[in-house]
Design an enzyme around this catalytic site. Structure first.
Site, PDB file in Angstrom:
ATOM      1  N   ASN A   1      13.727   4.025   4.370  1.00 54.52           N
ATOM      2  CA  ASN A   1      12.750   3.067   4.891  1.00 54.52           C
ATOM      3  C   ASN A   1      11.648   3.834   5.609  1.00 54.52           C
ATOM      4  OD1 ASN A   1      11.669   0.500   5.697  1.00 54.52           O
ATOM      5  ND2 ASN A   1      12.566   0.826   7.739  1.00 54.52           N
TER       6      ASN A   1
ATOM      7  N   SER B   1       0.828  -1.216   0.000  1.00 61.21           N
ATOM      8  CA  SER B   1       0.000   0.000   0.000  1.00 61.21           C
ATOM      9  C   SER B   1       0.859   1.263   0.000  1.00 61.21           C
ATOM     10  CB  SER B   1      -1.004  -0.006   1.164  1.00 61.21           C
ATOM     11  OG  SER B   1      -0.366   0.113   2.401  1.00 61.21           O
TER      12      SER B   1
ATOM     13  N   HIS C   1       9.020   3.390   8.829  1.00 60.00           N
ATOM     14  CA  HIS C   1       8.798   2.543  10.009  1.00 60.00           C
ATOM     15  C   HIS C   1       7.577   3.060  10.761  1.00 60.00           C
ATOM     16  CE1 HIS C   1       9.834  -0.250  13.163  1.00 60.00           C
ATOM     17  NE2 HIS C   1       9.618   0.714  14.035  1.00 60.00           N
TER      18      HIS C   1
HETATM   19  C1  GRF Z   1       4.050  -0.448   6.745  1.00 65.53           C
HETATM   20  O1  GRF Z   1       3.375  -0.329   7.966  1.00 65.53           O
HETATM   21  C2  GRF Z   1       5.459   0.066   6.870  1.00 65.53           C
HETATM   22  O2  GRF Z   1       5.589   1.111   7.790  1.00 65.53           O
HETATM   23  C3  GRF Z   1       6.204  -1.134   7.368  1.00 65.53           C
HETATM   24  O3  GRF Z   1       5.614  -2.226   6.706  1.00 65.53           O
HETATM   25  C4  GRF Z   1       4.272  -1.908   6.346  1.00 65.53           C
HETATM   26  C5  GRF Z   1       4.152  -2.120   4.871  1.00 65.53           C
HETATM   27  O4  GRF Z   1       2.833  -2.013   4.420  1.00 65.53           O
HETATM   28  N1  GRF Z   1       7.630  -0.996   7.131  1.00 65.53           N
HETATM   29  P1  GRF Z   1       2.544  -1.966   2.863  1.00 65.53           P
HETATM   30  O5  GRF Z   1       3.126  -3.230   2.250  1.00 65.53           O
HETATM   31  O6  GRF Z   1       3.184  -0.724   2.316  1.00 65.53           O
HETATM   32  O7  GRF Z   1       1.053  -1.925   2.736  1.00 65.53           O
END
Ligand code: GRF
Length: 198
Positions: free
Chosen positions: A105, A12, A107
């Protein structure tokens, strides 16, 4: 600016980045999306947008052998910025050194609190009243690199891991696109642990 996005699942954040590029919020192009999981939904999202969607199988490879394949793929495509978006692997020193201050990244917590997996659950279990999300450059530790942007998100009385994750995710989409855009405009300067926005 050519971007490579690394994912492992839902994608997403990838979808939010694609949308921001389409709305001219990020002056960049996604050259490829790479996943370490064949089943990652994000690969379909990439294909639907005609972005090369690549599965690289980690089976039987050491961390560094795998990362050498990743780096070769990214370099061959001229990638200048690597965005980890739910990429569920620790990356090797070799990878970090191949793209110094060029790997980001996102987080789902206010670093340096709640590093690693299940950050939203960690925040709830600890009982903090505010959590949020952080975009940072990737260094050789786990969620320890210089912080680019952070956004606070309140924790509500009846929050569950799911409701909190959802509220944080909405902010992740905006924050990640903003950080990528700043990078693409050459407005991020890393000075030791501090990232200056110029
Ligand atoms: C997100 O919550 C991001 O912060 C973490 O992993 C999740 C990934 O979600 N690192 P998506 O695959 O982008 O929906």
């Amino acid at each position: 600016m050519k971007i490579g996005v690394l994912i492992s699942g839902r994608g997403s954040n990838l979808a939010a980045i694609i949308s921001a590029i389409q709305r001219d919020k990020i002056p960049a192009k996604i050259s490829c999306v790479i996943s370490n999981k064949a089943s990652a939904k994000g690969l379909e999202i990439a294909s639907n947008h005609k972005i090369p969607a690549i599965f690289i199988d980690p089976k039987g490879l050491s961390r560094e052998e795998y990362d050498r394949l990743l780096v070769t793929e990214l370099k061959d495509r001229g990638v200048e910025l690597v965005c980890l978006a739910g990429f569920m692997r620790i990356i090797s020193h070799y990878f970090v050194r191949s793209f110094p201050d060029r790997i980001m990244n996102i987080h789902p917590a206010l670093l340096p609190s709640f590093t690693g997996l299940a950050a939203q659950k960690q925040a709830l279990d600890y009982g903090v009243k505010v959590s949020g999300c952080t975009v940072h450059f990737v260094d050789e530790g786990c969620d320890t690199g210089p912080i680019i942007l952070q956004k606070a998100v309140p924790i509500l009385e009846d929050d569950t891991e799911e409701s909190l994750s959802k509220r944080i995710l909405t902010e992740e989409y905006k924050l990640y696109s903003e950080a990528i855009s700043l990078f693409c405009q050459g407005r991020l300067k890393v000075e030791g642990r501090r990232v200056r926005i110029t």
